[in-house]
Scaffold this motif. Structure first.
Motif, PDB file in Angstrom:
ATOM      1  N   VAL A  21      69.921  38.945  59.632  1.00 20.60           N
ATOM      2  CA  VAL A  21      69.696  39.065  60.898  1.00 20.60           C
ATOM      3  C   VAL A  21      67.906  39.001  61.811  1.00 20.60           C
ATOM      4  O   VAL A  21      67.390  38.502  62.196  1.00 20.60           O
ATOM      5  CB  VAL A  21      69.853  40.044  62.531  1.00 20.60           C
ATOM      6  CG1 VAL A  21      71.482  40.332  62.616  1.00 20.60           C
ATOM      7  CG2 VAL A  21      69.956  41.391  62.103  1.00 20.60           C
ATOM      8  N   ARG A  22      67.475  40.127  60.056  1.00 19.98           N
ATOM      9  CA  ARG A  22      65.742  39.948  60.477  1.00 19.98           C
ATOM     10  C   ARG A  22      65.102  38.581  60.134  1.00 19.98           C
ATOM     11  O   ARG A  22      66.227  37.749  58.707  1.00 19.98           O
ATOM     12  CB  ARG A  22      65.547  41.246  59.102  1.00 19.98           C
ATOM     13  CG  ARG A  22      65.797  42.220  59.853  1.00 19.98           C
ATOM     14  CD  ARG A  22      64.654  43.527  59.571  1.00 19.98           C
ATOM     15  NE  ARG A  22      64.605  44.899  60.088  1.00 19.98           N
ATOM     16  CZ  ARG A  22      64.138  45.048  60.832  1.00 19.98           C
ATOM     17  NH1 ARG A  22      63.013  44.240  61.604  1.00 19.98           N
ATOM     18  NH2 ARG A  22      64.077  46.282  61.400  1.00 19.98           N
ATOM     19  N   PHE A  23      63.998  38.687  59.784  1.00 19.45           N
ATOM     20  CA  PHE A  23      63.319  36.884  59.757  1.00 19.45           C
ATOM     21  C   PHE A  23      61.880  37.246  59.051  1.00 19.45           C
ATOM     22  O   PHE A  23      61.592  38.055  60.205  1.00 19.45           O
ATOM     23  CB  PHE A  23      63.690  35.600  60.900  1.00 19.45           C
ATOM     24  CG  PHE A  23      62.085  36.202  61.662  1.00 19.45           C
ATOM     25  CD1 PHE A  23      61.013  36.526  62.059  1.00 19.45           C
ATOM     26  CD2 PHE A  23      63.088  37.302  62.575  1.00 19.45           C
ATOM     27  CE1 PHE A  23      60.313  36.763  63.179  1.00 19.45           C
ATOM     28  CE2 PHE A  23      62.046  37.707  64.175  1.00 19.45           C
ATOM     29  CZ  PHE A  23      60.403  37.977  64.076  1.00 19.45           C
ATOM     30  N   ASN A  24      62.029  36.378  58.241  1.00 19.83           N
ATOM     31  CA  ASN A  24      60.419  36.498  57.329  1.00 19.83           C
ATOM     32  C   ASN A  24      59.526  36.140  58.676  1.00 19.83           C
ATOM     33  O   ASN A  24      59.282  34.776  58.540  1.00 19.83           O
ATOM     34  CB  ASN A  24      60.196  35.994  56.433  1.00 19.83           C
ATOM     35  CG  ASN A  24      59.217  35.847  55.379  1.00 19.83           C
ATOM     36  OD1 ASN A  24      57.601  36.545  56.449  1.00 19.83           O
ATOM     37  ND2 ASN A  24      58.975  36.818  53.893  1.00 19.83           N
ATOM     38  N   THR A  25      58.287  36.674  59.357  1.00 15.71           N
ATOM     39  CA  THR A  25      57.479  36.134  60.223  1.00 15.71           C
ATOM     40  C   THR A  25      56.573  35.251  59.328  1.00 15.71           C
ATOM     41  O   THR A  25      55.894  34.287  59.964  1.00 15.71           O
ATOM     42  CB  THR A  25      56.634  37.451  61.449  1.00 15.71           C
ATOM     43  OG1 THR A  25      57.929  38.267  61.149  1.00 15.71           O
ATOM     44  CG2 THR A  25      56.167  37.045  62.124  1.00 15.71           C
ATOM     45  N   PHE A  26      55.686  35.582  58.557  1.00 15.05           N
ATOM     46  CA  PHE A  26      54.655  34.918  57.270  1.00 15.05           C
ATOM     47  C   PHE A  26      55.528  33.399  57.549  1.00 15.05           C
ATOM     48  O   PHE A  26      54.650  32.473  57.304  1.00 15.05           O
ATOM     49  CB  PHE A  26      54.383  36.041  56.565  1.00 15.05           C
ATOM     50  CG  PHE A  26      53.973  37.169  56.975  1.00 15.05           C
ATOM     51  CD1 PHE A  26      53.020  37.355  58.365  1.00 15.05           C
ATOM     52  CD2 PHE A  26      54.485  38.311  56.727  1.00 15.05           C
ATOM     53  CE1 PHE A  26      52.887  38.562  58.397  1.00 15.05           C
ATOM     54  CE2 PHE A  26      54.090  39.500  56.980  1.00 15.05           C
ATOM     55  CZ  PHE A  26      52.698  39.652  57.849  1.00 15.05           C
ATOM     56  N   VAL A  27      56.238  33.300  56.895  1.00 14.12           N
ATOM     57  CA  VAL A  27      56.709  32.024  55.969  1.00 14.12           C
ATOM     58  C   VAL A  27      56.652  31.108  57.747  1.00 14.12           C
ATOM     59  O   VAL A  27      56.636  29.956  57.162  1.00 14.12           O
ATOM     60  CB  VAL A  27      58.200  32.443  55.180  1.00 14.12           C
ATOM     61  CG1 VAL A  27      59.158  31.361  55.129  1.00 14.12           C
ATOM     62  CG2 VAL A  27      58.136  33.076  54.180  1.00 14.12           C
ATOM     63  N   GLY A  28      57.575  31.850  58.348  1.00 19.03           N
ATOM     64  CA  GLY A  28      58.071  30.924  59.738  1.00 19.03           C
ATOM     65  C   GLY A  28      56.500  30.518  60.461  1.00 19.03           C
ATOM     66  O   GLY A  28      56.200  29.831  60.852  1.00 19.03           O
ATOM     67  N   LEU A  29      55.872  31.517  60.207  1.00 25.67           N
ATOM     68  CA  LEU A  29      54.093  30.611  61.355  1.00 25.67           C
ATOM     69  C   LEU A  29      53.527  29.465  59.696  1.00 25.67           C
ATOM     70  O   LEU A  29      53.818  29.057  60.630  1.00 25.67           O
ATOM     71  CB  LEU A  29      53.410  32.290  60.770  1.00 25.67           C
ATOM     72  CG  LEU A  29      52.134  32.258  61.048  1.00 25.67           C
ATOM     73  CD1 LEU A  29      51.663  31.591  62.599  1.00 25.67           C
ATOM     74  CD2 LEU A  29      51.456  33.025  61.174  1.00 25.67           C
TER      75      LEU A  29
END
Length: 306
Positions: free
Chosen positions: A102-110
């Protein structure tokens, strides 16, 4: 295809550079925890405040996107719980599978959204973060409180304080409040936030690479495979289906699909250590999902004609 590759490949090259820097001990092991802390508490919050404070959504109504994202989070969490008997892991192991899914890697997504969608994509991404971060943190804390080996600080008051002190939530609330009141950052201050925010993606990707734990993948088994399959395969499909159901515009659909295809976040490992999860399993899930995302992120974009 070339455009997608040109946008995605540099992201993982920067992650690889972070891995090489860490393994060669440059600039030193003591640098990476500080860099991670600076990115989390300064660079990324500055980016969120600067973008949300001046965001002009125009004809975009984020209600549908946020509704689709919220339902997708509930579906994803429900699937993990339904599959628990199949995996046959202990409580701490289950919490790590849950966080990984459920968690997501904010930095990769950004970095991916910025490269593919530009400023408009960053704004939509920031709006989505304002909903996802508190919801996901509540889900993960409650799961660790129930199944972790030594969950602590899990009262309602402790959870509320935990969320209230999250720098990303504070940044989202600040930026949204400024926007809602039709206020802007002062002329001399806005460039500072812009410069600090510009450092969020590159520094964040370097710390992602430095944080990968290759040794943890040696014992990777069915638990890692299930968590990564849920995160990188099932999740983006669910988000795409909900986007179509809601008739979301192309930009919001692409951002949500990218959201689903992101690898899991390093914060899973930190929370696992703090609240009695299976930290080595979390490390393996983070590492494997980051490697596999090199394939799944561009694959989904290409298959969906994005």
């Amino acid at each position: 295809m070339q455009a997608v590759a040109l946008a995605i490949v540099p992201i993982f090259l920067v992650i690889a550079i972070g891995t090489v820097m860490k393994r060669t001990k440059f600039p030193g092991d003591e640098f990476w925890p500080l860099a991670d802390k600076m990115t989390y508490y300064v660079f990324f919050p500055a980016l969120l405040v600067e973008n949300l404070s001046k965001a002009k959504l125009g004809d975009i109504d984020p209600t549908g996107m946020l509704g689709a994202l919220f339902i997708a989070l509930l579906v994803q969490a429900g699937l993990v719980y339904l599959l628990r008997p199949v995996v046959k892991v202990d409580g701490p192991g289950f919490t790590s599978i849950f966080q990984g899914a459920v968690r997501f890697n904010t930095f990769v997504g950004l970095a991916a959204v910025a490269a593919l969608e530009g400023q408009a994509g960053i704004t939509v991404f920031a709006v989505a973060i304002s909903l996802a971060i508190p919801v996901i943190n509540v889900m993960c804390v409650l799961t660790l409180a129930r199944y972790g080996a030594h969950g602590h600080g899990t009262s309602l008051r402790s959870q509320a304080l935990f969320l209230a002190k999250n720098p990303l939530i504070i940044a989202c609330a600040t930026g949204a409040a400024l926007n809602g009141l039709d206020l802007t950052l002062p002329p001399g201050i806005e460039p500072v936030f812009k410069m600090l925010g510009a450092m969020a993606a590159p520094m964040g990707l370097l710390t992602v690479g430095a944080g990968l734990q290759w040794e943890a993948t040696r014992n990777a088994g069915r638990s890692v495979g299930l968590s990564c399959a849920l995160k990188l395969l099932i999740y983006p499909v669910v988000l795409y289906a909900l986007s179509r159901f809601w008739h979301l515009p192309p930009l919001e659909t692409r951002v949500l699909v990218l959201w689903g295809a992101m690898p899991s976040a390093s914060s899973s490992y930190i929370l696992a250590r703090q609240m009695g999860g299976d930290a080595p399993l979390s490390a393996a899930i983070i590492t494997v999902s980051t490697i596999l995302a090199i394939i799944t992120m561009p694959a989904f974009l290409l298959m969906l004609g994005m």
